[in-house]
Scaffold this active site. Structure first.
Site, PDB file in Angstrom:
ATOM      1  N   GLY A   1     -49.915 -57.201  30.892  1.00  0.00           N
ATOM      2  CA  GLY A   1     -49.720 -58.730  30.303  1.00  0.00           C
ATOM      3  C   GLY A   1     -48.392 -58.827  29.691  1.00  0.00           C
ATOM      4  NE  ARG A   2     -42.912 -58.520  33.065  1.00  0.00           N
ATOM      5  CZ  ARG A   2     -41.800 -58.002  32.818  1.00  0.00           C
ATOM      6  NH1 ARG A   2     -41.793 -56.748  32.753  1.00  0.00           N
ATOM      7  NH2 ARG A   2     -40.717 -58.444  32.475  1.00  0.00           N
TER       8      ARG A   2
ATOM      9  CB  ILE B   1     -55.604 -50.338  34.712  1.00  0.00           C
ATOM     10  CG1 ILE B   1     -56.077 -49.787  33.656  1.00  0.00           C
ATOM     11  CG2 ILE B   1     -56.001 -51.872  34.991  1.00  0.00           C
ATOM     12  CD1 ILE B   1     -56.060 -50.762  32.170  1.00  0.00           C
TER      13      ILE B   1
ATOM     14  CB  THR C   1     -44.795 -62.353  46.947  1.00  0.00           C
ATOM     15  OG1 THR C   1     -44.635 -60.907  46.115  1.00  0.00           O
ATOM     16  CG2 THR C   1     -44.967 -62.050  48.159  1.00  0.00           C
TER      17      THR C   1
ATOM     18  CG  ASP D   1     -49.983 -59.291  33.855  1.00  0.00           C
ATOM     19  OD1 ASP D   1     -50.488 -58.018  33.948  1.00  0.00           O
ATOM     20  OD2 ASP D   1     -48.659 -59.461  33.570  1.00  0.00           O
TER      21      ASP D   1
ATOM     22  CE1 TYR E   1     -46.814 -48.214  36.872  1.00  0.00           C
ATOM     23  CE2 TYR E   1     -46.640 -47.098  34.684  1.00  0.00           C
ATOM     24  CZ  TYR E   1     -45.994 -47.875  35.741  1.00  0.00           C
ATOM     25  OH  TYR E   1     -45.052 -48.538  35.661  1.00  0.00           O
TER      26      TYR E   1
HETATM   27  P1  ATP Z   1     -45.611 -58.575  40.637  1.00  0.00           P
HETATM   28  O1  ATP Z   1     -46.692 -59.284  39.979  1.00  0.00           O
HETATM   29  O2  ATP Z   1     -45.956 -57.323  40.965  1.00  0.00           O
HETATM   30  O3  ATP Z   1     -44.451 -58.665  39.939  1.00  0.00           O
HETATM   31  P2  ATP Z   1     -43.945 -59.900  42.574  1.00  0.00           P
HETATM   32  O4  ATP Z   1     -44.547 -60.474  43.998  1.00  0.00           O
HETATM   33  O5  ATP Z   1     -43.778 -60.812  41.706  1.00  0.00           O
HETATM   34  O6  ATP Z   1     -45.151 -59.244  42.189  1.00  0.00           O
HETATM   35  P3  ATP Z   1     -41.437 -58.920  43.093  1.00  0.00           P
HETATM   36  O7  ATP Z   1     -41.096 -57.562  42.864  1.00  0.00           O
HETATM   37  O8  ATP Z   1     -40.833 -59.929  41.731  1.00  0.00           O
HETATM   38  O9  ATP Z   1     -43.042 -58.723  42.866  1.00  0.00           O
HETATM   39  O10 ATP Z   1     -41.270 -59.696  44.048  1.00  0.00           O
HETATM   40  C1  ATP Z   1     -41.787 -59.308  45.590  1.00  0.00           C
HETATM   41  C2  ATP Z   1     -40.812 -59.543  46.479  1.00  0.00           C
HETATM   42  O11 ATP Z   1     -40.066 -60.641  46.448  1.00  0.00           O
HETATM   43  C3  ATP Z   1     -39.352 -58.598  46.265  1.00  0.00           C
HETATM   44  O12 ATP Z   1     -39.010 -57.938  47.485  1.00  0.00           O
HETATM   45  C4  ATP Z   1     -38.505 -59.657  45.681  1.00  0.00           C
HETATM   46  O13 ATP Z   1     -37.097 -59.066  45.659  1.00  0.00           O
HETATM   47  C5  ATP Z   1     -38.747 -60.862  46.276  1.00  0.00           C
HETATM   48  N1  ATP Z   1     -38.407 -61.849  45.442  1.00  0.00           N
HETATM   49  C6  ATP Z   1     -38.723 -62.184  44.139  1.00  0.00           C
HETATM   50  N2  ATP Z   1     -38.489 -63.295  43.355  1.00  0.00           N
HETATM   51  C7  ATP Z   1     -37.659 -63.970  44.576  1.00  0.00           C
HETATM   52  C8  ATP Z   1     -36.990 -65.076  44.746  1.00  0.00           C
HETATM   53  N3  ATP Z   1     -36.747 -65.816  43.660  1.00  0.00           N
HETATM   54  N4  ATP Z   1     -36.413 -65.339  45.977  1.00  0.00           N
HETATM   55  C9  ATP Z   1     -36.454 -64.593  46.993  1.00  0.00           C
HETATM   56  N5  ATP Z   1     -37.196 -63.380  46.950  1.00  0.00           N
HETATM   57  C10 ATP Z   1     -37.756 -63.211  45.848  1.00  0.00           C
END
Ligand code: ATP
Ligand code: MG
Length: 446
Positions: A252-253, A361, A180, A208, A359
């Site tokens: 914890g990936r 948690i 995000t 995490d 799930y």
């Molecule tokens: P989590 O901790 O659950 O993984 P996250 O925010 O990393 O949370 P993601 O699904 O990776 O979750 O990303 C959230 C949103 O941001 C998604 O819609 C995804 O497509 C977008 N996103 C992720 N990486 C990028 C990127 N490098 N550039 C643009 N958009 C991205």
């Protein structure tokens, strides 16, 4: 776009971007406000920065909190909130805090909720936008999950900014993880290209606890609480039979913070496996022989395994999920198979109970500590946005609430420092010192 000036040359660039000069007297009735030049000096340990060496540096950060002047005129300001990525306890608390602060303190004209993550901006998905009134969010903190829904999968930043302009949004609060925050950076870039005045404020979410420059992310405390319940159950199960093994898989990936902290909380865990600390199944110091010895001595054992542990034991298939994260090998399935094979070979009986509470948690409401924390994050996010700040996140760094540039939190993932006193304490509480690998031989001789 102007940057706040700073004369000091520092290791990291912690300047916060602003949309322009804040000239409107704040509607907040306060006896004191935070000055933009107020900095807080933080002694950053390697853990805070995700560095792997022993460096510690002093670094100044902009303090968060209400400013005497706002950039946006509250009566004409429309905000939006979106939640992205996986569930985490506290999402609803952050949404609620933002909405209550924006309505009651700043009296903004409206706060919109964007449904199902970034999909909510894209017309083809047809998701409705919801008006978030104080009434609408009044009770959402009693429930886990996010009232707005979430999604994964990439969305076009141009289309997102089109939607922001169409809806006349001045501020977008993005609650989500590293993905995000990367998406937020792209949105800021598009906003700058169009030279429009829209503030993007991130609230970092990671169950995490692996985002850099965020000492403890919201939801982590709750996650550890729930994880300890699962470990307690595993312990009870293991005690109920001869040679009982309780195996608990935790989130914890890439970082084993939940597994480590829950292990410390209970001291019932005999083996904790985390991504940062490679281990082997076979050999004199491998997990299987160590487990066998433990059962010979005590007839029961508890193993806690972070989902990203032991990846060195499997071949990476190259598969990725919707967000582009590598699909991890299922280390617990592998572990169960190896344990079965080993005990068959040595002719010993055992009973293994496997618990995966992930799930459960992720979806519970936040505990009291996290509720308080989420409240602060939401309030600080609104203060920053109203002052015209952008391209940043709010964070609690050690004991202080600060503003961080977006690019800092996407710099590096935070990991457990396996040379730290903290990790040593974890190993002391499991007594798994004999479960060594080559790296550990020089760093930890228990
Ligand atoms: P989590 O901790 O659950 O993984 P996250 O925010 O990393 O949370 P993601 O699904 O990776 O979750 O990303 C959230 C949103 O941001 C998604 O819609 C995804 O497509 C977008 N996103 C992720 N990486 C990028 C990127 N490098 N550039 C643009 N958009 C991205
Ligand atoms: Mg992610």
């Amino acid at each position: 776009m102007a940057k706040n000036s700073t004369e000091k040359k520092e290791l990291l660039n912690t300047e916060i971007a602003v949309l322009g000069k804040a000239k409107i007297p704040s509607p907040l009735k306060r006896c004191y406000f935070i000055d933009d030049n107020d900095r807080t000096l933080v002694n950053l340990a390697e853990e805070d920065m995700g560095l792997t060496d022993d460096r510690t540096v002093y670094q100044e950060f902009e303090k968060s909190g209400p400013r005497a002047f706002t950039y946006f005129d509250p009566s004409k300001t429309k905000c939006a909130v979106v939640t992205c990525g996986g569930l985490c306890p506290g999402l609803n608390d952050v949404i609620r805090s933002i909405v209550l602060e924006a309505h009651y303190l700043y009296k903004v004209s409206s706060v919109l909720g964007v449904k199902f993550g970034l999909q909510g901006f894209i017309p083809k998905y047809g998701h409705d936008v919801v008006e978030l009134t104080a009434d609408k969010v009044a009770n959402i903190h009693q429930f886990g999950g996010t009232m707005l829904g979430s999604s994964r999968g990439p969305q076009d930043p141009e289309e997102i900014v089109d939607a922001l302009e169409r809806m006349n949004i001045s501020v977008l609060f993005m609650i989500g993880g590293d993905g995000t925050m990367r998406a937020a950076q792209k949105i800021v870039k598009e906003i700058n290209k169009r030279n429009v005045r829209i503030s993007i404020i991130g609230i970092p979410k990671t169950i995490d606890n692996d985002i850099g420059f965020v000492t403890k992310s919201f939801g982590f405390d709750t996650a550890v609480d729930k994880a300890t319940e699962a470990i307690q159950s595993a312990h009870v199960e293991s005690l109920g039979v001869v040679n009982g093994i309780g195996l608990v898989k935790l989130m914890g990936r890439e970082s084993g913070f939940i597994a480590a902290q829950a292990t410390l909380a209970l001291k019932d865990v005999n083996f904790v496996l985390v991504p940062e600390h490679a281990f082997e199944f076979d050999g004199e110091y491998g997990l299987l022989r160590s487990l066998e010895k433990r059962l010979d001595e005590r007839q029961h054992a508890v193993i806690v395994c972070a989902e990203g542990a032991g990846q060195e034991q499997c071949e990476y298939t190259g598969e990725k999920d919707a967000s582009g994260n590598p699909i991890l090998c299922d280390v617990c399935t592998l572990l169960i198979r190896k344990v079965k094979e080993h005990f068959k070979e040595v002719g010993k009986d055992f009973t293994l109970k496997f618990i995966d509470p992930s799930y459960i948690i992720r979806s519970v409401p936040a505990n009291a500590n996290d509720c308080v924390y989420c409240g602060f994050l939401g309030q600080h996010a609104v203060h920053a946005a109203m002052a015209g700040k952008t391209d940043m996140v709010v964070s609690r760094l050690q004991a202080r609430y600060v503003h961080l540039p977006l690019d800092l939190v996407t710099l590096k993932r935070k990991k457990l420092n396996v040379k730290s006193d903290y990790w040593r304490a974890v190993l002391e509480s499991t007594g798994q010192g004999h479960l060594r690998n080559d790296m550990e031989k020089d760093i930890c001789q228990l």
